[in-house]
Design a protein around this motif. Structure first.
Motif, PDB file in Angstrom:
ATOM      1  N   GLU A 133      -5.647   6.135  12.538  1.00 46.66           N
ATOM      2  CA  GLU A 133      -4.910   5.325  11.647  1.00 46.66           C
ATOM      3  C   GLU A 133      -5.028   4.014  11.785  1.00 46.66           C
ATOM      4  OE1 GLU A 133      -1.361   8.103  10.329  1.00 46.66           O
ATOM      5  OE2 GLU A 133      -1.095   6.818  12.333  1.00 46.66           O
ATOM      6  N   ASN A 185       3.169  -0.376   7.360  1.00 47.94           N
ATOM      7  CA  ASN A 185       2.303   0.685   6.919  1.00 47.94           C
ATOM      8  C   ASN A 185       1.384   1.422   7.597  1.00 47.94           C
ATOM      9  OD1 ASN A 185       1.683   2.724   4.838  1.00 47.94           O
ATOM     10  ND2 ASN A 185       1.307   0.898   3.147  1.00 47.94           N
ATOM     11  N   PHE A 234      -2.286   3.589   7.535  1.00 43.86           N
ATOM     12  CA  PHE A 234      -3.035   4.398   6.487  1.00 43.86           C
ATOM     13  C   PHE A 234      -4.114   5.329   7.259  1.00 43.86           C
ATOM     14  CE2 PHE A 234      -2.138  -0.093   5.458  1.00 43.86           C
ATOM     15  CZ  PHE A 234      -1.646   0.141   4.114  1.00 43.86           C
ATOM     16  N   GLY A 235      -4.084   6.401   6.790  1.00 46.81           N
ATOM     17  CA  GLY A 235      -5.104   7.402   7.230  1.00 46.81           C
ATOM     18  C   GLY A 235      -6.488   7.035   6.959  1.00 46.81           C
ATOM     19  N   GLN A 236      -7.575   7.786   7.394  1.00 44.51           N
ATOM     20  CA  GLN A 236      -9.037   7.735   7.421  1.00 44.51           C
ATOM     21  C   GLN A 236      -9.553   7.755   6.024  1.00 44.51           C
ATOM     22  OE1 GLN A 236     -10.630  10.260  10.162  1.00 44.51           O
ATOM     23  NE2 GLN A 236     -12.356   8.757  10.772  1.00 44.51           N
ATOM     24  N   GLY A 237     -10.085   6.443   5.461  1.00 43.84           N
ATOM     25  CA  GLY A 237     -10.482   6.620   4.135  1.00 43.84           C
ATOM     26  C   GLY A 237      -9.477   5.689   3.238  1.00 43.84           C
ATOM     27  N   GLU A 238      -8.359   5.681   3.731  1.00 42.47           N
ATOM     28  CA  GLU A 238      -7.329   5.160   2.940  1.00 42.47           C
ATOM     29  C   GLU A 238      -7.338   3.728   3.100  1.00 42.47           C
ATOM     30  OE1 GLU A 238      -2.662   5.728   2.019  1.00 42.47           O
ATOM     31  OE2 GLU A 238      -3.474   6.469   3.983  1.00 42.47           O
ATOM     32  N   PRO A 239      -7.644   2.849   1.797  1.00 41.95           N
ATOM     33  CA  PRO A 239      -7.793   1.424   1.905  1.00 41.95           C
ATOM     34  C   PRO A 239      -6.394   0.670   2.557  1.00 41.95           C
ATOM     35  CG  PRO A 239      -7.649   2.018  -0.460  1.00 41.95           C
ATOM     36  CD  PRO A 239      -7.524   3.401   0.450  1.00 41.95           C
ATOM     37  N   ARG A 260       5.599   1.099   3.638  1.00 35.64           N
ATOM     38  CA  ARG A 260       6.169   2.611   3.745  1.00 35.64           C
ATOM     39  C   ARG A 260       7.174   2.705   4.901  1.00 35.64           C
ATOM     40  NH1 ARG A 260       0.689   5.921   4.046  1.00 35.64           N
ATOM     41  NH2 ARG A 260       0.189   5.643   1.793  1.00 35.64           N
ATOM     42  N   ASP A 290       5.706   1.387  -4.864  1.00 33.36           N
ATOM     43  CA  ASP A 290       4.291   1.364  -4.475  1.00 33.36           C
ATOM     44  C   ASP A 290       3.428   0.256  -4.389  1.00 33.36           C
ATOM     45  OD1 ASP A 290       5.032   4.191  -4.559  1.00 33.36           O
ATOM     46  OD2 ASP A 290       4.633   4.549  -6.469  1.00 33.36           O
ATOM     47  N   GLY A 317      -4.612  -2.260  -5.183  1.00 34.13           N
ATOM     48  CA  GLY A 317      -4.406  -0.511  -5.018  1.00 34.13           C
ATOM     49  C   GLY A 317      -5.235   0.037  -6.262  1.00 34.13           C
TER      50      GLY A 317
END
Lengths: 303, 325
Positions: free
Chosen positions: B207, B218, B220-225, B235, B248, B312
């Motif tokens: 993350e 926030n 962010f997971g793998q690949g999430e900008p 979040r 959002d 986003g």
């Protein structure tokens, strides 16, 4: 120093009618506060919870020798809110507290007070409001000591108050994050904010307490307390301190502030008592030091 | 309707003028400016040159002095107002009532616009500022529906400007201390929200964690900008709801509603983004200008190209739709 007074700010939360009434009855009987701001401030949808009890609450407070000031909405966007504002201005002879610029249109230079949600960051603005009839104003909670001292030193000819106790009102929106967190929207909210009479905790993803939701208002998680800075503020010229109601024994909170102002207890003792009256919510005073508002600095950090 | 474009640098300013902006807004490189970010904004000399360039092309310049005067240091704001006026600003965009009073009294010929930071979100508040200070225009907050805007426009005696594209502020602007609470830096006093100086990114396993001040905003997971940790777009953990508590990470785009906004009495459309580069400004301004001039049925095709420029890559019409509330 007996010439320093306490104000009880408006209840920001949705408390049901009987709870709200009983709160003020106890304040009338027990709390050493001289001025009390009464009325819905945060969300007009809550107005009907307190309307049936307004008259008896005001009567009880005034019978106890308190000065009652009528609060007005902090964010006016709907026609019914404008109408209510106009009705309050027309129907009451009491002082009105302005929380949104729109109220100025209905005051027509008559005496009023200005709440902490109107932006007064300097003496020029304070003086301007005085010329329009303001007799007292509560400065925005985020102001540092240097600004408070400069405004007081400017001697704007108006009674200055600071936000000395309570979760800090940090933001207000036309959108209701509180309803949103429960899968609803403002227009169909079912008054879910009433489920949290002291605010709904907003934690970070690391579960660190951070903010608190109160309907359309976002408040701090911490409780601002300037109990250790009362003397310094008095030396700067502040003669009135505001206590903002939380869901705890506010009469006892007022007694602690009164005792500290009268020199009967020191700051360390006062802070210990506040922690006991309002447990589980950390105290903060960072804004006064120009720091992050959540910080607790100075005497209090190690007390 | 006028198209009001942002400029954080002299080159973005020239790009906006060249792309056909009707007016450009900008500010000085100091705390008088609500976009007081490092490396941005204008010196006196740069503003003078920019205004001269704009006026040669028939473009107006609106100078934002839209923070609240620091007590004891009011002269910084008074001097800013005098200098902007002397350099030929077509209007000053102001938030502080003390500063509005100063300008109304000392620079009576200077056109005064009410900044969104003044938090005038209803007809009475606007009418108060018009009567008290002679305000000629108000910039409305992004918390109103088109119906609300039409009602205000009918009731007030000044022009209406609204945001149509760019960042979306969820809170009543000018009345938000969230950033100040977390960082000690205030939009109202220092002109910064979620300042870069207080932003930190750290990797934790797979993350990416973004922080503002001492708070995680926030993960962010793998690949999430990994987006910028603007506090109200973070979040959070609330009861059983874990996610975007306030908004959002989207940006505002209501260009598809420009006919409705015109009918509502809006006279100026504002693009947010003074921190954006000149390429962004050029593309957004020229596209929106073309869309404004186009037949309604051609607009959607012109505007679709802008989607990729949004935060986003997602857009919203925000409070302009009632269900947003």
């Amino acid at each position: 120093m007996t010439n320093t007074q306490l104000t009880l700010g408006p209840v920001y939360y949705l408390w049901d009618g009987p709870k709200w009434r009983d709160f003020y009855f106890r304040i009338a009987d027990e709390a050493p506060v001289s001025r009390i701001i009464v009325g819905e401030t945060v969300c007009s949808k809550r107005q009907h919870f307190i309307d049936p009890h307004m008259d008896e609450v005001i009567e009880r407070l005034e019978a106890a020798g308190k000065e009652v000031v009528i609060s007005t909405y902090a964010l006016v966007t709907l026609m019914r809110e404008t109408k209510k504002l106009r009705a309050i201005a027309e129907e009451t002879d009491r002082l009105i507290e302005v929380n949104d610029l729109s109220a100025f249109m209905y005051l027509d230079s008559r005496p009023h007070t200005v709440g902490p949600l109107v932006n007064v960051y300097n003496g020029a603005t304070a003086r301007l409001l005085k010329t329009r009839g303001a007799t007292a104003l509560c400065l925005p909670p985020e102001l540092p000591m240097s600004s408070i001292a400069a405004i007081a030193g400017d001697d704007p000819g108006i009674e200055l108050e600071v936000f000395a106790f309570g979760r800090v009102p940090l933001a207000i929106s036309a959108r209701c994050a509180h309803a949103r967190s429960k899968g609803k929207i403002k227009d169909n909210c079912s008054f879910v904010c009433g489920e949290e009479p002291d605010g709904l905790d907003v934690r970070t993803l690391d579960r660190q307490p951070f903010l608190s939701l109160n309907g359309v208002q976002t408040m701090s998680h911490t409780c601002q307390s300037l109990i250790g800075e009362l003397d310094e503020l008095r030396r700067a010229g502040i003669r009135r301190f505001r206590l903002s109601p939380q869901d705890c024994d506010m009469a006892a909170v007022a007694e602690v502030y009164r005792a500290a102002l009268d020199g009967r207890i020191d700051a360390r003792e006062a802070k210990a008592r506040l922690n006991a009256i309002y447990p589980n919510v950390p105290l903060s005073n960072g804004f006064l030091y120009g720091r992050e508002g959540a910080a607790l600095v100075g005497y209090a950090a190690d007390a | 309707m006028e198209l009001i474009c942002p400029a954080g640098t002299p080159s973005a300013f020239r790009a906006a003028v060249d792309a056909g902006a009707d007016a450009v807004y900008c500010g000085f490189r100091d705390e008088t400016n609500a976009r007081n970010f490092p490396g941005l904004n204008f010196s006196r000399e740069e503003l003078g040159e920019a205004i001269a360039h704009a006026h040669r092309h028939g473009t107006k310049v609106l100078v934002a002095l839209n923070t609240f005067m620091r007590a004891g240091a009011e002269d910084i704001w008074y001097e800013g107002a005098r200098d902007a006026s002397r350099l030929g600003a077509d209007a000053l965009i102001l938030a502080d009532m003390g500063l509005m009073a100063y300008v109304a009294e000392n620079l009576p010929e200077q056109r005064l616009h009410v900044s969104v930071q003044a938090s005038a979100s209803n007809a009475d508040a606007i009418s108060f500022l018009v009567q008290a200070f002679g305000a000629k225009r108000v910039v409305l907050p992004r918390t109103l529906t088109i119906g609300d805007i039409a009602g205000i426009s009918r009731a007030v005696n000044c022009e209406i400007e609204v945001f149509v594209f760019g960042g979306l502020c969820v809170m009543a602007e000018g009345r938000c201390s969230l950033s100040s609470y977390a960082t000690g830096k205030s939009p109202n006093m220092h002109g910064v929200c979620s300042p870069a100086s207080h932003v930190r990114y750290r990797r934790e396993g797979n993350e990416m964690v973004s922080e503002l001040g001492g708070y995680t905003i926030n993960r962010f997971g793998q690949g999430e900008p990994a987006g910028y940790p603007t506090l109200c777009k973070g979040r959070f953990d609330i009861g059983e709801a874990c996610g975007y508590a306030f908004e959002d990470p989207v940006s505002l785009d209501v260009m598809s509603e420009i006919d409705a906004l015109r009918a509502a009495g809006v006279s100026a459309l504002k693009i947010e983004g003074r921190q954006r580069g000149k390429a962004y400004v050029a593309e957004v301004v020229s596209t929106l200008k073309a869309a404004l001039d186009a037949e309604p049925e051609r607009r959607a095709a012109l505007l679709s190209g802008l989607r990729g420029l949004s935060e986003g890559q997602k857009t919203t019409s925000g409070a302009y739709e009632k269900k947003w509330r």
